[in-house]
Scaffold this motif. Structure first.
Motif, PDB file in Angstrom:
ATOM      1  N   MET A  86      -0.440  -5.822  -5.014  1.00 46.19           N
ATOM      2  CA  MET A  86       0.973  -5.774  -4.642  1.00 46.19           C
ATOM      3  C   MET A  86       1.760  -5.087  -5.744  1.00 46.19           C
ATOM      4  SD  MET A  86       3.557  -8.982  -3.929  1.00 46.19           S
ATOM      5  CE  MET A  86       2.723  -9.498  -2.433  1.00 46.19           C
ATOM      6  N   LEU A  87       2.597  -4.133  -5.360  1.00 47.89           N
ATOM      7  CA  LEU A  87       3.457  -3.439  -6.307  1.00 47.89           C
ATOM      8  C   LEU A  87       4.863  -4.021  -6.230  1.00 47.89           C
ATOM      9  CD1 LEU A  87       2.348   0.266  -5.761  1.00 47.89           C
ATOM     10  CD2 LEU A  87       1.512  -1.375  -7.442  1.00 47.89           C
ATOM     11  N   VAL A  88       5.459  -4.254  -7.384  1.00 49.36           N
ATOM     12  CA  VAL A  88       6.827  -4.755  -7.482  1.00 49.36           C
ATOM     13  C   VAL A  88       7.596  -3.866  -8.452  1.00 49.36           C
ATOM     14  CG1 VAL A  88       6.192  -7.139  -6.917  1.00 49.36           C
ATOM     15  CG2 VAL A  88       6.225  -6.394  -9.302  1.00 49.36           C
ATOM     16  N   ASN A  89       8.916  -3.968  -8.422  1.00 46.43           N
ATOM     17  CA  ASN A  89       9.731  -3.056  -9.216  1.00 46.43           C
ATOM     18  C   ASN A  89      10.170  -3.585 -10.568  1.00 46.43           C
ATOM     19  OD1 ASN A  89       9.717  -0.904  -7.332  1.00 46.43           O
ATOM     20  ND2 ASN A  89      11.137  -2.067  -6.074  1.00 46.43           N
TER      21      ASN A  89
ATOM     22  N   VAL B 253      -0.865  -8.347  -8.887  1.00 51.40           N
ATOM     23  CA  VAL B 253       0.515  -7.882  -8.805  1.00 51.40           C
ATOM     24  C   VAL B 253       0.801  -7.023 -10.036  1.00 51.40           C
ATOM     25  CG1 VAL B 253       2.922  -8.573  -8.508  1.00 51.40           C
ATOM     26  CG2 VAL B 253       1.094 -10.079  -7.673  1.00 51.40           C
ATOM     27  N   MET B 254       1.397  -5.852  -9.801  1.00 47.80           N
ATOM     28  CA  MET B 254       1.689  -4.953 -10.913  1.00 47.80           C
ATOM     29  C   MET B 254       2.900  -4.093 -10.589  1.00 47.80           C
ATOM     30  SD  MET B 254      -1.336  -2.054 -10.515  1.00 47.80           S
ATOM     31  CE  MET B 254      -0.652  -0.821 -11.615  1.00 47.80           C
ATOM     32  N   ARG B 255       3.435  -3.460 -11.619  1.00 50.45           N
ATOM     33  CA  ARG B 255       4.475  -2.449 -11.447  1.00 50.45           C
ATOM     34  C   ARG B 255       3.783  -1.176 -10.957  1.00 50.45           C
ATOM     35  NH1 ARG B 255       8.812  -3.543 -15.221  1.00 50.45           N
ATOM     36  NH2 ARG B 255       9.853  -1.777 -14.240  1.00 50.45           N
ATOM     37  N   PRO B 256       4.511  -0.242 -10.347  1.00 48.95           N
ATOM     38  CA  PRO B 256       3.880   1.003  -9.883  1.00 48.95           C
ATOM     39  C   PRO B 256       3.145   1.717 -11.022  1.00 48.95           C
ATOM     40  CG  PRO B 256       6.113   0.829  -9.028  1.00 48.95           C
ATOM     41  CD  PRO B 256       5.941  -0.289 -10.027  1.00 48.95           C
ATOM     42  N   PRO B 257       1.952   2.245 -10.745  1.00 46.11           N
ATOM     43  CA  PRO B 257       1.179   2.901 -11.802  1.00 46.11           C
ATOM     44  C   PRO B 257       1.878   4.118 -12.399  1.00 46.11           C
ATOM     45  CG  PRO B 257       0.110   3.171  -9.664  1.00 46.11           C
ATOM     46  CD  PRO B 257       1.254   2.243  -9.466  1.00 46.11           C
TER      47      PRO B 257
ATOM     48  N   SER C  91      -3.093   5.221  -7.724  1.00 41.10           N
ATOM     49  CA  SER C  91      -2.252   5.095  -6.527  1.00 41.10           C
ATOM     50  C   SER C  91      -3.092   5.200  -5.256  1.00 41.10           C
ATOM     51  CB  SER C  91      -1.162   6.170  -6.530  1.00 41.10           C
ATOM     52  OG  SER C  91      -0.287   5.968  -7.606  1.00 41.10           O
ATOM     53  N   ASP C  92      -4.041   6.132  -5.236  1.00 37.11           N
ATOM     54  CA  ASP C  92      -4.932   6.269  -4.081  1.00 37.11           C
ATOM     55  C   ASP C  92      -5.811   5.034  -3.913  1.00 37.11           C
ATOM     56  OD1 ASP C  92      -3.858   8.791  -3.681  1.00 37.11           O
ATOM     57  OD2 ASP C  92      -5.588   9.862  -4.539  1.00 37.11           O
ATOM     58  N   LEU C  93      -6.296   4.485  -5.017  1.00 36.98           N
ATOM     59  CA  LEU C  93      -7.123   3.275  -4.970  1.00 36.98           C
ATOM     60  C   LEU C  93      -6.322   2.108  -4.383  1.00 36.98           C
ATOM     61  CD1 LEU C  93      -9.588   1.970  -7.517  1.00 36.98           C
ATOM     62  CD2 LEU C  93      -7.727   0.491  -6.893  1.00 36.98           C
ATOM     63  N   ILE C  94      -5.078   1.958  -4.792  1.00 44.36           N
ATOM     64  CA  ILE C  94      -4.228   0.876  -4.280  1.00 44.36           C
ATOM     65  C   ILE C  94      -4.015   1.033  -2.779  1.00 44.36           C
ATOM     66  CG2 ILE C  94      -1.886  -0.102  -4.354  1.00 44.36           C
ATOM     67  CD1 ILE C  94      -1.922   0.600  -7.405  1.00 44.36           C
ATOM     68  N   ALA C  95      -3.716   2.246  -2.345  1.00 42.91           N
ATOM     69  CA  ALA C  95      -3.521   2.492  -0.915  1.00 42.91           C
ATOM     70  C   ALA C  95      -4.783   2.165  -0.129  1.00 42.91           C
ATOM     71  CB  ALA C  95      -3.101   3.939  -0.684  1.00 42.91           C
ATOM     72  N   SER C  96      -5.922   2.567  -0.655  1.00 44.28           N
ATOM     73  CA  SER C  96      -7.197   2.302   0.008  1.00 44.28           C
ATOM     74  C   SER C  96      -7.508   0.799   0.040  1.00 44.28           C
ATOM     75  CB  SER C  96      -8.314   3.055  -0.715  1.00 44.28           C
ATOM     76  OG  SER C  96      -9.566   2.734  -0.181  1.00 44.28           O
ATOM     77  N   ALA C  97      -7.283   0.115  -1.080  1.00 48.34           N
ATOM     78  CA  ALA C  97      -7.568  -1.324  -1.160  1.00 48.34           C
ATOM     79  C   ALA C  97      -6.688  -2.125  -0.203  1.00 48.34           C
ATOM     80  CB  ALA C  97      -7.364  -1.820  -2.585  1.00 48.34           C
ATOM     81  N   ASN C  98      -5.463  -1.643   0.040  1.00 48.27           N
ATOM     82  CA  ASN C  98      -4.528  -2.370   0.896  1.00 48.27           C
ATOM     83  C   ASN C  98      -4.566  -1.922   2.357  1.00 48.27           C
ATOM     84  OD1 ASN C  98      -3.622  -3.945  -1.209  1.00 48.27           O
ATOM     85  ND2 ASN C  98      -1.902  -2.614  -1.689  1.00 48.27           N
ATOM     86  N   HIS C  99      -5.338  -0.897   2.654  1.00 42.96           N
ATOM     87  CA  HIS C  99      -5.394  -0.372   4.016  1.00 42.96           C
ATOM     88  C   HIS C  99      -5.808  -1.474   5.002  1.00 42.96           C
ATOM     89  CE1 HIS C  99      -5.754   2.563   7.189  1.00 42.96           C
ATOM     90  NE2 HIS C  99      -6.934   2.054   7.490  1.00 42.96           N
TER      91      HIS C  99
ATOM     92  N   LEU D 197       7.808  -9.643 -10.534  1.00 38.04           N
ATOM     93  CA  LEU D 197       6.381  -9.874 -10.726  1.00 38.04           C
ATOM     94  C   LEU D 197       6.101 -11.331 -11.069  1.00 38.04           C
ATOM     95  CD1 LEU D 197       3.880  -7.551 -12.404  1.00 38.04           C
ATOM     96  CD2 LEU D 197       3.824  -9.962 -12.907  1.00 38.04           C
ATOM     97  N   VAL D 198       6.830 -11.872 -12.021  1.00 42.54           N
ATOM     98  CA  VAL D 198       6.628 -13.271 -12.414  1.00 42.54           C
ATOM     99  C   VAL D 198       6.889 -14.191 -11.225  1.00 42.54           C
ATOM    100  CG1 VAL D 198       7.516 -15.132 -13.883  1.00 42.54           C
ATOM    101  CG2 VAL D 198       7.030 -12.884 -14.874  1.00 42.54           C
ATOM    102  N   ASN D 199       7.934 -13.926 -10.463  1.00 42.04           N
ATOM    103  CA  ASN D 199       8.258 -14.765  -9.302  1.00 42.04           C
ATOM    104  C   ASN D 199       7.164 -14.703  -8.245  1.00 42.04           C
ATOM    105  OD1 ASN D 199      10.668 -15.612 -10.450  1.00 42.04           O
ATOM    106  ND2 ASN D 199      11.880 -14.031  -9.437  1.00 42.04           N
ATOM    107  N   LYS D 200       6.611 -13.520  -7.983  1.00 39.41           N
ATOM    108  CA  LYS D 200       5.527 -13.377  -6.999  1.00 39.41           C
ATOM    109  C   LYS D 200       4.282 -14.130  -7.457  1.00 39.41           C
ATOM    110  CE  LYS D 200       7.192 -10.651  -3.783  1.00 39.41           C
ATOM    111  NZ  LYS D 200       7.441 -11.158  -2.442  1.00 39.41           N
TER     112      LYS D 200
END
Length: 156
Positions: free
Chosen positions: A105-108, A63-67, A88-96, A113-116
């Motif tokens: 997982m991206l959070v804002n 889990v991370m904030r947007p790159p 960003s492309d790696l994240i999209a590919s990994a989650n495809h 993040l801590v809650n997730k």
């Protein structure tokens, strides 16, 4: 005010702003995870979705904030070691094709993040050290804890 004076003030302001943006981050884990320490290389594998399961068999979720967020600039440089667009492309590919259980997982917000991480077994995430609370466990990186000299995610 002279030209030199304006330039001097501008340099000080830019230095202060860039220093303020360099935050100390920490790797946190769901408390049920058996992982209490990772190497920098293992962290990079987790962040790049190259590790799918923990040694205890739980699926890995990073889990991370947007790159692209300013808070993640140092993390992207040190851990991913690639441009933000490639991350960003790696994240999209990994989650495809993994809508029910993404690898990354991206959070804002740090609070989200801590809650997730606290609510998902197998989850780990990177967060500002001042957002850590008792619902998550801090993970050592390279044998060091946040704020110790030489810690990988130290902001300055």
């Amino acid at each position: 005010m002279s030209y030199r004076g304006v330039v001097s003030v501008l340099i000080v302001v830019v230095a202060w702003v860039s220093g303020a943006a360099a935050r100390d981050l920490a790797l946190v884990s769901n408390k049920t995870n058996a992982v209490s320490a990772v190497t920098a290389a293992d962290l990079a594998k987790v962040c790049k979705a190259q590790t799918s399961k923990w040694p205890d068999g739980k699926p890995v979720l990073f889990v991370m904030r947007p790159p692209s967020s300013p808070e993640m600039k140092m993390f992207v440089e040190r851990v991913y070691a690639m441009p933000e667009k490639e991350v960003s492309d790696l994240i999209a590919s990994a989650n495809h094709g993994r809508t029910n259980h993404p690898a990354i997982m991206l959070v804002n917000t740090d609070e989200e993040l801590v809650n997730k991480v606290a609510s998902i077994p197998g989850a780990v995430g990177v967060v500002d050290v001042y957002a850590i609370n008792s619902s998550v466990a801090v993970v050592k990186i390279g044998g060091k804890l946040p704020l110790e000299p030489g810690y990988l995610l130290h902001g300055n």
